[in-house]
Design a protein around this motif. Structure first.
Motif, PDB file in Angstrom:
ATOM      1  N   SER A   1       0.821  -1.206   0.000  1.00 23.62           N
ATOM      2  CA  SER A   1       0.000   0.000   0.000  1.00 23.62           C
ATOM      3  C   SER A   1       0.859   1.261   0.000  1.00 23.62           C
ATOM      4  O   SER A   1       1.870   1.344   0.710  1.00 23.62           O
ATOM      5  N   GLU A   2       0.441   2.261  -0.778  1.00 26.36           N
ATOM      6  CA  GLU A   2       1.135   3.537  -0.793  1.00 26.36           C
ATOM      7  C   GLU A   2       0.869   4.349   0.469  1.00 26.36           C
ATOM      8  O   GLU A   2       1.486   5.399   0.689  1.00 26.36           O
ATOM      9  N   LYS A   3      -0.030   3.863   1.313  1.00 20.55           N
ATOM     10  CA  LYS A   3      -0.320   4.547   2.575  1.00 20.55           C
ATOM     11  C   LYS A   3       0.724   4.248   3.645  1.00 20.55           C
ATOM     12  O   LYS A   3       0.710   4.866   4.715  1.00 20.55           O
TER      13      LYS A   3
ATOM     14  N   PHE B   1       4.573   3.902   5.316  1.00 23.05           N
ATOM     15  CA  PHE B   1       5.873   4.559   5.334  1.00 23.05           C
ATOM     16  C   PHE B   1       6.823   3.715   6.185  1.00 23.05           C
ATOM     17  O   PHE B   1       6.474   3.314   7.302  1.00 23.05           O
TER      18      PHE B   1
ATOM     19  N   GLU C   1      -0.905  -4.966   1.879  1.00 22.59           N
ATOM     20  CA  GLU C   1      -1.667  -4.575   0.695  1.00 22.59           C
ATOM     21  C   GLU C   1      -2.636  -3.438   1.003  1.00 22.59           C
ATOM     22  O   GLU C   1      -2.765  -2.474   0.240  1.00 22.59           O
TER      23      GLU C   1
ATOM     24  N   GLY D   1      -2.616  -1.484   3.876  1.00 22.79           N
ATOM     25  CA  GLY D   1      -2.146  -0.461   4.799  1.00 22.79           C
ATOM     26  C   GLY D   1      -3.029  -0.410   6.022  1.00 22.79           C
ATOM     27  O   GLY D   1      -3.277   0.657   6.596  1.00 22.79           O
TER      28      GLY D   1
ATOM     29  N   ASP E   1       1.975   5.032   9.259  1.00 26.84           N
ATOM     30  CA  ASP E   1       1.045   5.555   8.259  1.00 26.84           C
ATOM     31  C   ASP E   1       1.131   7.080   8.179  1.00 26.84           C
ATOM     32  O   ASP E   1       0.200   7.744   7.751  1.00 26.84           O
TER      33      ASP E   1
ATOM     34  N   LYS F   1      11.777   3.826   0.838  1.00 30.27           N
ATOM     35  CA  LYS F   1      10.628   3.431   0.042  1.00 30.27           C
ATOM     36  C   LYS F   1      10.921   2.075  -0.604  1.00 30.27           C
ATOM     37  O   LYS F   1      12.081   1.761  -0.883  1.00 30.27           O
TER      38      LYS F   1
END
Length: 291
Positions: free
Chosen positions: A154-156, A158, A201, A203, A257, A282
């Motif tokens: 997930s791009e959410k 960190f 997947e 987040g 997050d 990342k």
């Protein structure tokens, strides 16, 4: 030919020897064929010999393909992956060696063949797969064959690596693990591993809190990491979604997050763990790349 190979974190809590994620943190290695002999530069003198893993991996490909060995020069350039910190430094060397041999000699080996050769040198595919292919990978051994597949991240989310100022050898980290585990602990880890795939997947904070739990290796290895309790307490104070050991350690991985988590963590650890490096990373989705 020069290659850029990503760092990686294996295990990810319950995914012992199976899970791995590649990071945008790299080593760069150049391979130059020559008529005869071996020359290695750009790394510590103790690694400038035939025991260098990049050279061993290169030779393993040549043997696999039945090719006659020739001379080789290996030049280490950018080396951002620390040694013996649980960030896949050995896998990066091995992956660099196998892709270099394949490219230089025009062998056209498949990804699965390169994975198999690299795994035979490393012993397990958990770091090899993400370093080779990028992303979040789940790997298994089918006899002597290594199998791997990708899952989304997930791009959410960190990610923050907490890198201590001391090494922890894989041999020592493995030596403290029990030979046998209970059925209850095995079920515990299987269930968490399945949940972790979905947590990464989506987040999903609630899933992540449970999914990073582990009973196979972390309860034993955290005792080898001086400062773990302080790092864990700081992560909880800053409301991290979870914290786990990166590979065999000594590096720890925090999942959050909030994009500002890394900066906050660096400030939090400045006094309690002054020798530690805090690195926001990342996921690398490409794997090894010729540059």
């Amino acid at each position: 030919m020069k290659f850029r190979i990503p760092a990686s974190s294996a295990n990810l809590g319950p995914g012992f020897d199976c899970f791995g994620i590649a990071w945008q943190c790299y080593n760069e290695i150049e391979f130059i064929p020559r008529e005869e002999g071996l020359e290695i530069s750009g790394c510590e003198e103790k690694y400038c010999n035939e025991d260098n893993l990049a050279y061993k991996a290169y030779r393993a490909v040549m043997a696999w393909a039945g090719q006659r060995e020739s001379g080789l020069e290996i030049r280490f350039g950018r080396t951002d992956i620390p040694v013996s910190r649980g960030m896949g430094s050995s896998a990066a060397l091995i992956v660099g060696g196998v892709v270099a041999a394949n490219a230089i000699h025009g062998l056209e080996l498949s990804g699965s063949e390169l994975l198999a050769i690299a795994t035979s040198v490393e012993g397990h595919p958990d770091n090899i797969a993400p370093a080779l292919f990028g992303g979040f990978t789940v790997s298994a051994m089918d006899g002597i064959a290594a199998i791997t597949t990708h899952f989304p991240i997930s791009e959410k989310l960190f990610f923050t690596l907490l890198i201590p100022d001391f090494e922890l050898s894989t041999e020592l980290a493995r030596s403290v693990l029990p030979v046998n585990v209970s059925r209850q602990d095995a079920i515990f880890n299987i269930s968490r591993s399945a949940l972790l795939i979905k947590a990464l997947e989506r987040g999903d904070r609630q899933l992540m809190r449970i999914a990073l739990e582990d009973k196979l290796h972390q309860p034993y290895r955290t005792k080898l990491i001086n400062g773990y309790d302080s790092a864990e307490a700081a992560a909880k104070k800053l409301d991290a979604m979870g914290i786990c050991i990166s590979g065999a350690g000594s590096t720890l991985l925090c999942i959050a997050d909030r994009p500002e988590f890394s900066a906050e963590m660096e400030k939090e650890l400045k006094e309690s763990l002054p020798g530690w490096k805090v690195l926001g990373v990342k996921p690398d989705l490409q794997g090894v790349k010729m540059i």
